[in-house]
Design a protein around this motif. Sequence first.
Motif, mmCIF file in Angstrom:
data_model
loop_
_atom_site.group_PDB
_atom_site.id
_atom_site.type_symbol
_atom_site.label_atom_id
_atom_site.label_comp_id
_atom_site.label_asym_id
_atom_site.label_seq_id
_atom_site.Cartn_x
_atom_site.Cartn_y
_atom_site.Cartn_z
ATOM 1 N N ARG A 23 127.401 19.505 18.686
ATOM 2 C CA ARG A 23 126.333 19.392 19.689
ATOM 3 C C ARG A 23 126.780 20.074 20.978
ATOM 4 N N PHE A 24 125.813 20.250 21.889
ATOM 5 C CA PHE A 24 126.087 20.700 23.242
ATOM 6 C C PHE A 24 125.513 19.665 24.201
ATOM 7 N N VAL A 25 126.270 19.359 25.252
ATOM 8 C CA VAL A 25 125.860 18.338 26.213
ATOM 9 C C VAL A 25 125.713 18.987 27.578
ATOM 10 N N PRO B 117 125.299 12.824 32.348
ATOM 11 C CA PRO B 117 124.679 13.517 31.222
ATOM 12 C C PRO B 117 123.163 13.583 31.391
ATOM 13 N N LEU B 118 122.597 14.768 31.152
ATOM 14 C CA LEU B 118 121.162 14.963 31.243
ATOM 15 C C LEU B 118 120.498 14.990 29.874
ATOM 16 N N LYS B 119 121.125 15.686 28.927
ATOM 17 C CA LYS B 119 120.557 15.833 27.594
ATOM 18 C C LYS B 119 121.594 16.453 26.675
ATOM 19 N N ASP B 120 121.292 16.417 25.389
ATOM 20 C CA ASP B 120 122.120 17.123 24.421
ATOM 21 C C ASP B 120 121.208 17.895 23.478
ATOM 22 N N VAL C 118 116.874 12.092 32.426
ATOM 23 C CA VAL C 118 117.990 11.330 31.883
ATOM 24 C C VAL C 118 117.542 10.227 30.936
ATOM 25 N N PRO C 119 116.641 9.296 31.343
ATOM 26 C CA PRO C 119 116.271 8.240 30.404
ATOM 27 C C PRO C 119 115.576 8.758 29.161
ATOM 28 N N LYS D 100 143.803 17.963 43.344
ATOM 29 C CA LYS D 100 144.086 16.838 42.445
ATOM 30 C C LYS D 100 143.048 16.780 41.333
ATOM 31 N N PRO D 101 143.479 16.807 40.065
ATOM 32 C CA PRO D 101 142.525 16.725 38.955
ATOM 33 C C PRO D 101 141.857 15.358 38.876
ATOM 34 N N GLN D 102 140.570 15.367 38.485
ATOM 35 C CA GLN D 102 139.810 14.134 38.287
ATOM 36 C C GLN D 102 139.165 14.185 36.904
ATOM 37 N N LEU D 103 139.409 13.171 36.094
ATOM 38 C CA LEU D 103 138.815 13.091 34.761
ATOM 39 C C LEU D 103 137.388 12.565 34.909
ATOM 40 N N VAL D 104 136.390 13.419 34.623
ATOM 41 C CA VAL D 104 134.996 13.083 34.924
ATOM 42 C C VAL D 104 134.180 12.689 33.695
ATOM 43 N N ASP D 105 134.647 12.970 32.508
ATOM 44 C CA ASP D 105 134.057 12.406 31.298
ATOM 45 C C ASP D 105 135.110 12.418 30.201
ATOM 46 N N LYS D 106 135.002 11.463 29.281
ATOM 47 C CA LYS D 106 136.008 11.288 28.238
ATOM 48 C C LYS D 106 135.367 11.483 26.871
#
Length: 369
Positions: free
Chosen positions: A308-310, A319-322, A10-11, A248-254
């Motif tokens: 891009r692809f994430v 997020p791990l990488k793109d 990640v970093p 129930k839906p959860q928004l996990v990234d915007k």
Amino acid sequence: MSSSLALALVPLFLTAPTTPVITPTVITQTFEEPADADDPAIWVNPRDTERSVVLGTLKEGGLAAFDLNGRTIDVHPAPLPPTPDAKPGRYNNVDVLGNLAFVSDRGRDRIRVFQVDERGARDVTNPDTKPVFSKTEAEVDDQHTVYGLAAGHVNGKDVVVTSRRSETSIALLHVTRNNGYDTKKVSTVDLPDTFTLPNGKSWTVCGEPGEGPQVEGMVIDERTSTLYAAQEDVGIWRIPLRANGFGKPQLVDKVRTFGAPQKYDPETEECEADGPNPGFGGQWLEADAEGLTIAGDVLLASSQGDSRFVAYRKTDLKPLKDFRVEGVEHSDGADIVVGKLNLLVVHDGERENGTGFAFIRHNLSRWGL
């Protein structure tokens, strides 16, 4: 990918000065209008993985089948309009479950079903199949019809999930066999189009009058009975999935523009910025959020707005990488199979004379896939 390795990466990728670029192994032919490539799916040959087949929707051009060298095996035209004034068939998204491929026919509001083998695909749809969302054939022509699609096996049932064009609705369908294959709608869920922001203000997603923020990219995680759905101008939702309904839906990234003021310009038919972005969106997805696919513990999403692809860690959507795929622009859909086949297929939305698909078969583990 192990959790420790994922965390270690990640970093590295968050601080990388440039986005890595993957070179495709092969690309398919270019499809010109009225054919328009959109979404791929991979059928794995259980007897010989090297004779597997890639399917790709071509909208009004129908459904294409390719071998692993990117050569076109066959193309199945979309249905003609039932009357001169009606809309023709338009194949939008495709997914594979076993030896069956399910296709959303946006033009006619139907789910089409194809039997797949190493020779290509064969239409096995019940000829009397009915519209999914529309109550009448006249309503079909309004084109608030089936759009995105995902198939999977959930709690002992073969299911298809499909979204509705220009709406926030997602429907759960059971696969049935009746004079061919058909689907039966058993439940729906509606995602929001208005959100309360951290500053207390209400934000409604901008769109053409009469059209809501639709979902297209979707994938079912059979291991956890979860649907991941990309609402194009909002972000990625995680929705618990049962055989007969949704949790129930959860928004996990915007997307980055989530919460940003916009207004619709009727002259350009586009939404344009109407003030500074307050920064309530995510950091990784440039709208539209599009194609979703799963490889083990990783969810891969297409950031269509900047090509891009994430890759996300599926458990917590960290997020791990793109990366980018060389020559691929504005990708709508993607599919991946890891293991012996080791294949990633992505839609290529902008070539000089049309559209197509790109195949990547090397070094997928390098990208955590």
